[in-house]
Design a protein around this motif. Structure first.
Motif, short mmCIF file in Angstrom:
data_model
loop_
_atom_site.label_atom_id
_atom_site.label_comp_id
_atom_site.label_asym_id
_atom_site.label_seq_id
_atom_site.Cartn_x
_atom_site.Cartn_y
_atom_site.Cartn_z
N SER A 31 0.82 -1.21 0.00
CA SER A 31 0.00 0.00 0.00
C SER A 31 0.85 1.26 0.00
CB SER A 31 -0.92 0.00 1.23
OG SER A 31 -1.68 1.18 1.30
N HIS A 33 3.93 1.77 -1.07
CA HIS A 33 4.70 2.00 -2.29
C HIS A 33 3.85 1.89 -3.56
CE1 HIS A 33 8.65 2.18 -0.34
NE2 HIS A 33 8.15 1.30 0.52
N ARG A 34 2.57 1.60 -3.38
CA ARG A 34 1.63 1.52 -4.50
C ARG A 34 2.12 0.56 -5.58
NH1 ARG A 34 -0.35 7.86 -5.29
NH2 ARG A 34 -1.12 8.12 -3.15
N THR A 36 1.98 -3.82 -6.74
CA THR A 36 1.08 -4.98 -6.65
C THR A 36 1.81 -6.27 -6.31
OG1 THR A 36 1.24 -5.37 -9.04
CG2 THR A 36 -0.54 -3.94 -8.26
#
Length: 226
Positions: A31, A33-34, A36
């Motif tokens: 979350s 470091h955005r 996946t």
């Protein structure tokens, strides 16, 4: 002719986790470091797997239902069940990781992504240590090359250095990555060869040779004139 290498496109500052990283820490890092997915490394920074949002979602999908709720996902394989019950990166990750080398070309990396059905490749050195990560978006960056640069490479490298043709024989027009070839070649059999070589240039979207003529048709017995 020079193809762009992975080490020119990859992200070098890669966030990773150790195998003993707990579930909630992984979620926080994803979350924050955005991203996946995260490479999972050992104490020597060697890649041992990759943990993704998909791996973590198995826990959510397979949670034990409370009365009145939909039950957990049925029919999970044993390894999927183990992941759903995992609490650390080494239990949740997908392993072994699908990796690339820094000196691979864009085409090599794209081919592996397509075969494996994945969106990113972990990049490792000769000792499997993490050096970067490359995504589909990174690879698509080659299509942002300027038309003038593509044309120059076709004229100088493809036609001149590789095929040893007089560049004056052909007119090369490049617009938005689409290559249009006009002119006349000595032999008809040279036309598909020129088209294929132009198509391999990084950033080329398509190649049209419909306006290419030839002096001699060497594809038929006895030859002939155009």
């Amino acid at each position: 002719m020079r193809h762009r290498r992975i080490d020119e496109l990859m992200t070098r500052e890669v966030v990773s986790v150790l195998g003993d990283a707990p579930f909630k820490e992984i979620v926080r890092i994803l979350s924050q470091h955005r991203v996946t997915a995260l490479p999972v490394v050992d104490a020597e920074n060697r890649v041992v797997g990759v943990v993704s949002e998909g791996d973590l979602m198995r826990k959510t999908a397979d949670r034990t239902a409370t009365p009145g709720e939909v039950p957990g996902v049925p029919g999970l394989e044993a390894w999927e069940r183990a992941k759903a019950e995992g609490t650390r990166a080494e239990e949740l990750m997908s392993a072994p990781a699908v990796c690339a080398r820094p000196d691979w070309t864009v085409a090599e990396a794209a081919r592996l992504m397509e075969v494996q059905g994945i969106k990113r490749l972990v990049v490792v050195d000769d000792e499997d240590r993490l050096v970067g990560i490359v995504s589909r978006r990174d690879l698509l960056g080659v299509f942002l090359r300027k038309d003038d640069d593509i044309r120059r490479e076709i004229v100088e490298d493809v036609l001149g250095d590789t095929l040893r043709l007089d560049p004056a024989l052909l007119t090369v027009d490049v617009r938005e990555g689409r290559v249009d070839l006009t002119g006349k070649l000595p032999l008809r059999s040279m036309i598909p060869a020129v088209e294929r070589m132009c198509a391999t240039v990084d950033g080329v979207v398509s190649v049209s040779s419909t306006r290419l003529a030839h002096d001699t048709d060497d594809t038929e017995r006895g030859g002939g004139r155009s």
